[in-house]
Every structure is written in C-alpha cells, then in structure tokens.
Design an enzyme around this catalytic site. Sequence first.
Site, short mmCIF file in Angstrom:
data_model
loop_
_atom_site.label_atom_id
_atom_site.label_comp_id
_atom_site.label_asym_id
_atom_site.label_seq_id
_atom_site.Cartn_x
_atom_site.Cartn_y
_atom_site.Cartn_z
N SER A 102 -65.03 53.72 49.28
CA SER A 102 -64.18 52.94 50.19
C SER A 102 -62.99 53.71 50.76
CB SER A 102 -63.66 51.68 49.49
OG SER A 102 -64.69 50.72 49.40
N LYS A 105 -62.52 53.98 54.52
CA LYS A 105 -61.87 52.96 55.36
C LYS A 105 -60.58 53.44 56.01
CE LYS A 105 -64.16 49.38 52.73
NZ LYS A 105 -64.16 48.59 51.50
N SER A 160 -59.91 45.84 50.58
CA SER A 160 -61.10 46.71 50.62
C SER A 160 -62.35 45.93 51.05
CB SER A 160 -61.33 47.36 49.25
OG SER A 160 -62.20 48.48 49.38
N LYS A 271 -55.49 54.42 49.29
CA LYS A 271 -56.73 53.64 49.33
C LYS A 271 -57.62 54.04 48.16
CE LYS A 271 -59.62 50.66 50.79
NZ LYS A 271 -60.01 50.50 49.38
#
Length: 481
Positions: A102, A105, A160, A271
Amino acid sequence: MRGMNKLWRKIRATGRGILVTILLCGLSVCFIGGRAVCAAEAGGTDLAAAAEARKKLPVQSNETPGWPAGPAITAQAAILMEADTGTILYAKNIHEQNYPASTTKILTCLLAVEEGSLTDEVRFSEQAVLSLPPGSSNIGIDPGEALPLETALYGILVGSANEVSNAVGEYIAGSIPAFVERMNERARTLGCTDSHFANTNGLPDKTHLTSAYDLAVIARAFFDHPLLARISGTDSYHFTRTATQKDDFTIRNKHKLVNGDIPYEGIVGGKTGYTDGARETLVTCAERDGLRLICVVFKEESPAQFTDTVTLFDYGFNNFRVADVAQEETRFLPGEPPFGNYLTDIFGSASAVLSIDRSSRVILPTGVRIEDTDATVSYDDPDIFARIDYRWHDIPIGSAAVLRKNSALTADPKKGFPRIVTLRLFYVLPWIWGSAFSYCLLVTIITLLKSWHFGGLTISERRKLRRKRRESRRERVHLDE
C-alpha cells in the site's frame, strides 16, 4: 473493518444462515485449531529466521570511506534520504525490486493532487469497489456513492482504502488501466528506473514492483506538497453523512509513528503497507534541526518496520548536518579561482558581482568541513551564473547556485567564465598618482618659465616689449608713406 461491518449488517438483516454459520465455525475451530496454531508457530519461526538473515545483509553506504557507519536492521532493503538535496545517507539494497504493497498509494495521491481538483466529486463505480478481493483494505464505500477528492485522499492515506484508490484513478484518467499508465509515466519523469506499477493500490501482482530508491524519490515529490504531507500525518479522520455518502464513521491511521503509539519528535507523515508477499513496508518523513529525512523500509516483520525506521532517523539526525554554503565556502569566493581571476569589481572583490545563493544546501557528516569535499563548477543552467556540485567520495551531497547580480553577466558553457575587463584599485591608484604628479609638475614648470628673468625682464615683460617694438615699427612705416 467498516466494510465487514456493513456486510455483517446485511447478513443479519436477512435473518438466514446465522445458526448454521455459528455451528460451522465451532466445528472448524475444533478441527483445525490445533493445526493452525502449529502452522502459525512454524511460520513465525521461519519469519523470525528470515528477518535475522536479512539483518546480516551488507549496507552499501557503510563502504564509503569516512561516512558514518549505519545500523544493521532486519529490512530486506532500506534507504534514508535527505529530502531537499536527495542525498542518500543510508543505503541497503536500494535498487533491488520489491513489492511495495500500500505504499504505492503515495504515487496515486501525488497524481491526484497534480491533476485533479480538490472539490470535485469522485464517484465510485462497481468496478472500483467490487473488483477488490475479499478482505482487501477498504472503508466500506458502496458503488454509486461519491466523495470530494480531498476527502478521498484521507480515505487513501489514513484509511489505506483500496476502493478509494481505484475510484480516484478512474476520476483522474477515466479508467484504472489508463491511470496506471500515468503512474508509470510520472515515475519515469521523477527519475525512477526500477519501477513498474500495475494497479492503484499495491494489491498483489507479480509485475507490481519498485525499489527503496524509487519510492524515496516519489516520496520527495509527495512530501513537497503541503496538503499531502498534512493528510499523511493525520492520526484519525471522521467521515460525516452526506447526500452522496450515507455513513458516519471514523478511521485511524495504522502508522504507529503518526498516530502516536510510538512517539517520535518531528514526524511529518507517512504510509504503511502490507501483503503476504511484500510483508511490512513503510514510508515515513521526519524533520528536525533543518534536516528533512525520508525513510523507506521494505520486507520487515511487525513491529520492526517502525522500530527500524526510528533507528534510521536517529542515525540521520545524529550524524549529519546542513552546511551553510554561503558562509562556509572559502574556495571560490571572493578572489579565488575560478571566479576571482575573472569577476571582480574596482575594489578587487567578487562579492559585488557574484554571490552564493543562501538557500543552497549541502549535507555533511557531523565534524566534516565543506572544504574537505570535492567540488566541481558547471555552467549549464541558464537561470544562474554557475552551479557548484559537491561530492563526498563520489556521493552527491548537494549543490550551490552562484548568482549574478548583473543580469547581463553570463557564462559560456564551452569557454567557461567570460573574460571581463575590470579595474582593481590597487593597480589603478599608481597610474592616477603618476598622472596627477606629471600634471602638477608641468604646471609648475610653465609657471616658473613664465616668471623666470632673462636679462632683468620676465618672459611676459619681454613679450610685451617685443609687441611694443613691432607696433612702433608699423607706426613709423605708416608715417613715411
């Protein structure tokens, strides 16, 4: 997870299958519980052994002479980069391709703010929502609902949410495949060479790969955007009911350095990422004492992705500093080659013609002086007079812009600095003194000559006498006629 809660509400509303589900779950626990525990223990042992093996992998930045030794960590790959200059402080397998999960992103959101409008509505298609595999990270947005783009960014970076990433991709490019093409193009323009992205969110795909270096490069652009930095540093976000989104709920950031579970001074944002193949991945930015650092770790086991990030931040903040180039640089200005020989004012100082941009940054190990670095001068930037690039044993550590105060002053890339005729007062004053002395001497001689006596008469008196004699002769001639 909110998506599972919504699904459970739908099942409960039907009033069917609950008893059967309970009985099957109980039997399943009895039948496979022991086997699952054994498998988990075995898997945990294997993962711990793999992590310990990764800890012994070489750290390439430690091979540079005179560079502060970096710590041994359990990440497969890791990088610590200074955000403003791009200086790599710590490097471990930084060009090795890995699954980013993730952390993908951050590129999705970077493209969203670069190409979208924050107040636009992002509408959720069935493709964006229903194409996700079961158990995929989401915040439970249904097909047909819509969010403002800015709110959607919170869903992606704080929650997320994979379905929100898909919907944003469709909003920007019209379709997910078209958006993925833009992701790869943007990565190339940023200078990424190890990456190929296959989706908007980092879900498992054998062709969805990047490197710690490429992700740090993307993160530099990401954290350079104030809105993205702020959203990624948000610990929780409350979604309110609207005409286009029916639920009221709160999401919490799972990044422990952001949400405060692991306190650390100076955290800007970050993140998280996880898949079975990628394991734990993490991107984080922290700022302290003028240093803005980006840390990327790949393939860790929780909670090492957080603790190793803290270790790397401590290494960076404790061992490096920002040099004030305008104050510390003594090799070039004023009066030293190459600038001093060509560009000086009448007082013999180059500072009136050129100056080093005070915003220039060079990252140095603590205790190292700027004159200990290697520096080269180039003239290929049309917006400045010249640029000084600094290196430490082939490691780029920043650059300084040499600015011209006279806009007409330029450098020829082929010839270097232009030959400019200038006057130094040190050289000019003797000529001025000599000329003044000669003039005074000449005036004095003429004055003396004018006042000098020859036979009792001055030169002026003799001239007057001759003039009278000539006039007397003319009068006699006139009378004779």
